[in-house]
Design a protein around this motif. Structure first.
Motif, PDB file in Angstrom:
ATOM      1  N   MET A  74       6.577  10.433 -17.264  1.00  0.00           N
ATOM      2  CA  MET A  74       5.545   9.854 -16.457  1.00  0.00           C
ATOM      3  C   MET A  74       5.516   8.347 -16.671  1.00  0.00           C
ATOM      4  SD  MET A  74       2.361  12.220 -16.321  1.00  0.00           S
ATOM      5  CE  MET A  74       2.522  13.935 -16.213  1.00  0.00           C
ATOM      6  N   GLY A  75       5.171   7.677 -15.574  1.00  0.00           N
ATOM      7  CA  GLY A  75       5.132   6.218 -15.665  1.00  0.00           C
ATOM      8  C   GLY A  75       3.871   5.734 -16.341  1.00  0.00           C
ATOM      9  N   HIS A  76       4.020   4.667 -17.029  1.00  0.00           N
ATOM     10  CA  HIS A  76       2.871   4.058 -17.694  1.00  0.00           C
ATOM     11  C   HIS A  76       2.404   2.867 -16.865  1.00  0.00           C
ATOM     12  CE1 HIS A  76       3.292   6.439 -21.304  1.00  0.00           C
ATOM     13  NE2 HIS A  76       4.606   6.192 -21.276  1.00  0.00           N
ATOM     14  N   ARG A  77       1.153   2.778 -16.696  1.00  0.00           N
ATOM     15  CA  ARG A  77       0.590   1.626 -15.980  1.00  0.00           C
ATOM     16  C   ARG A  77       0.278   0.534 -16.980  1.00  0.00           C
ATOM     17  NH1 ARG A  77      -2.315   2.890 -10.641  1.00  0.00           N
ATOM     18  NH2 ARG A  77      -1.367   4.852 -10.135  1.00  0.00           N
ATOM     19  N   VAL A  78       0.534  -0.675 -16.560  1.00  0.00           N
ATOM     20  CA  VAL A  78       0.250  -1.807 -17.424  1.00  0.00           C
ATOM     21  C   VAL A  78      -1.247  -2.051 -17.395  1.00  0.00           C
ATOM     22  CG1 VAL A  78       0.672  -4.258 -17.802  1.00  0.00           C
ATOM     23  CG2 VAL A  78       2.499  -2.799 -16.923  1.00  0.00           C
ATOM     24  N   ALA A  79      -1.837  -2.132 -18.554  1.00  0.00           N
ATOM     25  CA  ALA A  79      -3.284  -2.336 -18.649  1.00  0.00           C
ATOM     26  C   ALA A  79      -3.650  -3.708 -18.097  1.00  0.00           C
ATOM     27  CB  ALA A  79      -3.722  -2.224 -20.106  1.00  0.00           C
ATOM     28  N   GLY A  80      -4.681  -3.792 -17.308  1.00  0.00           N
ATOM     29  CA  GLY A  80      -5.175  -5.057 -16.800  1.00  0.00           C
ATOM     30  C   GLY A  80      -4.625  -5.434 -15.435  1.00  0.00           C
ATOM     31  N   ARG A  81      -3.622  -4.771 -14.921  1.00  0.00           N
ATOM     32  CA  ARG A  81      -3.045  -5.098 -13.626  1.00  0.00           C
ATOM     33  C   ARG A  81      -4.022  -4.811 -12.493  1.00  0.00           C
ATOM     34  NH1 ARG A  81       1.063  -8.073 -12.468  1.00  0.00           N
ATOM     35  NH2 ARG A  81       1.879  -6.706 -10.897  1.00  0.00           N
ATOM     36  N   ARG A  82      -4.816  -3.762 -12.675  1.00  0.00           N
ATOM     37  CA  ARG A  82      -5.743  -3.382 -11.615  1.00  0.00           C
ATOM     38  C   ARG A  82      -6.771  -4.499 -11.374  1.00  0.00           C
ATOM     39  NH1 ARG A  82      -7.966   2.476 -10.683  1.00  0.00           N
ATOM     40  NH2 ARG A  82      -5.734   2.693 -10.663  1.00  0.00           N
ATOM     41  N   GLY A  83      -7.155  -5.234 -12.416  1.00  0.00           N
ATOM     42  CA  GLY A  83      -8.137  -6.309 -12.283  1.00  0.00           C
ATOM     43  C   GLY A  83      -7.583  -7.563 -11.638  1.00  0.00           C
ATOM     44  N   GLU A  84      -6.270  -7.659 -11.486  1.00  0.00           N
ATOM     45  CA  GLU A  84      -5.655  -8.849 -10.902  1.00  0.00           C
ATOM     46  C   GLU A  84      -5.305  -8.674  -9.436  1.00  0.00           C
ATOM     47  OE1 GLU A  84      -2.396 -10.339 -13.141  1.00  0.00           O
ATOM     48  OE2 GLU A  84      -3.457 -10.178 -15.033  1.00  0.00           O
ATOM     49  N   ARG A  85      -5.590  -7.520  -8.857  1.00  0.00           N
ATOM     50  CA  ARG A  85      -5.269  -7.290  -7.453  1.00  0.00           C
ATOM     51  C   ARG A  85      -6.048  -8.268  -6.579  1.00  0.00           C
ATOM     52  NH1 ARG A  85      -3.616  -1.499  -5.785  1.00  0.00           N
ATOM     53  NH2 ARG A  85      -3.897  -2.530  -3.796  1.00  0.00           N
ATOM     54  N   GLY A  86      -5.340  -8.944  -5.676  1.00  0.00           N
ATOM     55  CA  GLY A  86      -5.984  -9.894  -4.768  1.00  0.00           C
ATOM     56  C   GLY A  86      -6.141 -11.276  -5.347  1.00  0.00           C
ATOM     57  N   SER A  87      -5.729 -11.485  -6.600  1.00  0.00           N
ATOM     58  CA  SER A  87      -5.906 -12.812  -7.196  1.00  0.00           C
ATOM     59  C   SER A  87      -4.993 -13.854  -6.538  1.00  0.00           C
ATOM     60  CB  SER A  87      -5.663 -12.764  -8.702  1.00  0.00           C
ATOM     61  OG  SER A  87      -4.313 -12.455  -8.987  1.00  0.00           O
ATOM     62  N   ALA A  88      -3.859 -13.437  -5.995  1.00  0.00           N
ATOM     63  CA  ALA A  88      -2.964 -14.382  -5.309  1.00  0.00           C
ATOM     64  C   ALA A  88      -3.640 -14.930  -4.056  1.00  0.00           C
ATOM     65  CB  ALA A  88      -1.643 -13.706  -4.953  1.00  0.00           C
ATOM     66  N   VAL A  89      -4.378 -14.100  -3.364  1.00  0.00           N
ATOM     67  CA  VAL A  89      -5.095 -14.547  -2.169  1.00  0.00           C
ATOM     68  C   VAL A  89      -6.167 -15.554  -2.545  1.00  0.00           C
ATOM     69  CG1 VAL A  89      -6.570 -13.810  -0.264  1.00  0.00           C
ATOM     70  CG2 VAL A  89      -4.614 -12.410  -0.927  1.00  0.00           C
ATOM     71  N   VAL A  90      -6.890 -15.284  -3.593  1.00  0.00           N
ATOM     72  CA  VAL A  90      -7.936 -16.204  -4.047  1.00  0.00           C
ATOM     73  C   VAL A  90      -7.315 -17.532  -4.481  1.00  0.00           C
ATOM     74  CG1 VAL A  90      -9.728 -16.587  -5.780  1.00  0.00           C
ATOM     75  CG2 VAL A  90      -9.500 -14.350  -4.688  1.00  0.00           C
ATOM     76  N   ASP A  91      -6.216 -17.455  -5.235  1.00  0.00           N
ATOM     77  CA  ASP A  91      -5.536 -18.687  -5.649  1.00  0.00           C
ATOM     78  C   ASP A  91      -5.075 -19.490  -4.439  1.00  0.00           C
ATOM     79  OD1 ASP A  91      -5.890 -17.984  -8.264  1.00  0.00           O
ATOM     80  OD2 ASP A  91      -3.825 -17.265  -8.571  1.00  0.00           O
ATOM     81  N   PHE A  92      -4.527 -18.827  -3.442  1.00  0.00           N
ATOM     82  CA  PHE A  92      -4.060 -19.498  -2.231  1.00  0.00           C
ATOM     83  C   PHE A  92      -5.207 -20.198  -1.519  1.00  0.00           C
ATOM     84  CE2 PHE A  92      -3.348 -19.430   2.370  1.00  0.00           C
ATOM     85  CZ  PHE A  92      -2.211 -20.216   2.446  1.00  0.00           C
ATOM     86  N   VAL A  93      -6.330 -19.532  -1.382  1.00  0.00           N
ATOM     87  CA  VAL A  93      -7.498 -20.106  -0.706  1.00  0.00           C
ATOM     88  C   VAL A  93      -8.014 -21.318  -1.480  1.00  0.00           C
ATOM     89  CG1 VAL A  93      -9.904 -19.691  -0.064  1.00  0.00           C
ATOM     90  CG2 VAL A  93      -8.152 -17.997   0.482  1.00  0.00           C
ATOM     91  N   LEU A  94      -8.102 -21.215  -2.793  1.00  0.00           N
ATOM     92  CA  LEU A  94      -8.611 -22.330  -3.598  1.00  0.00           C
ATOM     93  C   LEU A  94      -7.692 -23.551  -3.501  1.00  0.00           C
ATOM     94  CD1 LEU A  94      -9.851 -20.438  -6.775  1.00  0.00           C
ATOM     95  CD2 LEU A  94     -11.240 -21.496  -4.981  1.00  0.00           C
ATOM     96  N   VAL A  95      -6.392 -23.332  -3.528  1.00  0.00           N
ATOM     97  CA  VAL A  95      -5.445 -24.451  -3.415  1.00  0.00           C
ATOM     98  C   VAL A  95      -5.481 -25.038  -2.007  1.00  0.00           C
ATOM     99  CG1 VAL A  95      -2.998 -25.035  -3.435  1.00  0.00           C
ATOM    100  CG2 VAL A  95      -3.962 -23.675  -5.286  1.00  0.00           C
ATOM    101  N   THR A  96      -5.551 -24.186  -1.003  1.00  0.00           N
ATOM    102  CA  THR A  96      -5.574 -24.644   0.387  1.00  0.00           C
ATOM    103  C   THR A  96      -6.818 -25.473   0.679  1.00  0.00           C
ATOM    104  OG1 THR A  96      -4.319 -22.699   1.047  1.00  0.00           O
ATOM    105  CG2 THR A  96      -5.450 -23.880   2.788  1.00  0.00           C
ATOM    106  N   VAL A  97      -7.958 -25.070   0.128  1.00  0.00           N
ATOM    107  CA  VAL A  97      -9.205 -25.812   0.351  1.00  0.00           C
ATOM    108  C   VAL A  97      -9.082 -27.244  -0.174  1.00  0.00           C
ATOM    109  CG1 VAL A  97     -11.610 -25.958  -0.419  1.00  0.00           C
ATOM    110  CG2 VAL A  97     -10.718 -23.816   0.476  1.00  0.00           C
ATOM    111  N   LEU A  98      -8.310 -27.446  -1.222  1.00  0.00           N
ATOM    112  CA  LEU A  98      -8.106 -28.798  -1.756  1.00  0.00           C
ATOM    113  C   LEU A  98      -6.956 -29.523  -1.064  1.00  0.00           C
ATOM    114  CD1 LEU A  98      -8.462 -28.013  -5.561  1.00  0.00           C
ATOM    115  CD2 LEU A  98     -10.142 -29.096  -4.064  1.00  0.00           C
ATOM    116  N   LEU A  99      -5.917 -28.810  -0.716  1.00  0.00           N
ATOM    117  CA  LEU A  99      -4.706 -29.430  -0.200  1.00  0.00           C
ATOM    118  C   LEU A  99      -4.825 -29.878   1.255  1.00  0.00           C
ATOM    119  CD1 LEU A  99      -1.915 -30.096  -1.252  1.00  0.00           C
ATOM    120  CD2 LEU A  99      -1.118 -27.911  -0.349  1.00  0.00           C
ATOM    121  N   VAL A 100      -5.437 -29.077   2.104  1.00  0.00           N
ATOM    122  CA  VAL A 100      -5.521 -29.407   3.529  1.00  0.00           C
ATOM    123  C   VAL A 100      -6.287 -30.709   3.772  1.00  0.00           C
ATOM    124  CG1 VAL A 100      -6.470 -28.645   5.750  1.00  0.00           C
ATOM    125  CG2 VAL A 100      -5.118 -27.076   4.360  1.00  0.00           C
ATOM    126  N   PRO A 101      -7.482 -30.923   3.209  1.00  0.00           N
ATOM    127  CA  PRO A 101      -8.156 -32.206   3.430  1.00  0.00           C
ATOM    128  C   PRO A 101      -7.351 -33.395   2.895  1.00  0.00           C
ATOM    129  CG  PRO A 101      -9.705 -30.614   2.567  1.00  0.00           C
ATOM    130  CD  PRO A 101      -8.347 -30.000   2.472  1.00  0.00           C
TER     131      PRO A 101
END
Length: 134
Positions: free
Chosen positions: A1-28
């Protein structure tokens, strides 16, 4: 059986948040750099046209009207007519000698599209040529 890496579930969607935060600063910041480039381009073009218009008016046998026409010709060839608000060429004293002053006023809106504008006023001066005396 496969083992899931602990803590990965809490990072889902963090790339989208990072992208939005960088874009909010970069576009202006990118828009600001483009606006600065546009304002400098328009200012330099108008300054060059104003100087050429004053020199054209200062040539022996020419007039302020000819200088104004030269400014308008140069500006129309390089910029949109929407920028220029006023062109004026008139006789003045330049360092105590007769000459001409060319004044060009323009409004540069946000990326040339509209909204608040940066007002520019540039001048050019030239000493009038004297006709040769026989």
């Amino acid at each position: 059986m496969g083992h899931r890496v602990a803590g990965r579930r809490g990072e889902r969607g963090s790339a989208v948040v990072d992208f939005v935060l960088v874009t909010v600063l970069l576009v202006p910041m990118v828009i600001g750099i483009l606006q600065l480039a546009l304002v400098l381009h328009v200012r330099n073009t108008l300054a060059s046209a104003a100087g050429e218009g004053a020199r054209h008016a200062a040539v022996a046998g020419s007039s302020a009207g000819a200088g104004r026409a030269k400014v308008e010709e140069l500006v129309d060839g390089a910029l949109s007519a929407d920028f220029v608000r006023r062109v004026d060429v008139h006789p003045v004293r330049v360092g105590g000698a007769a000459g001409f002053e060319s004044v060009v006023e323009a409004d540069v809106t946000l990326l040339g599209l509209g909204g608040p504008a940066v007002h520019l006023r540039v001048t050019g001066h030239a000493v009038a040529e004297q006709a040769a005396q026989p």
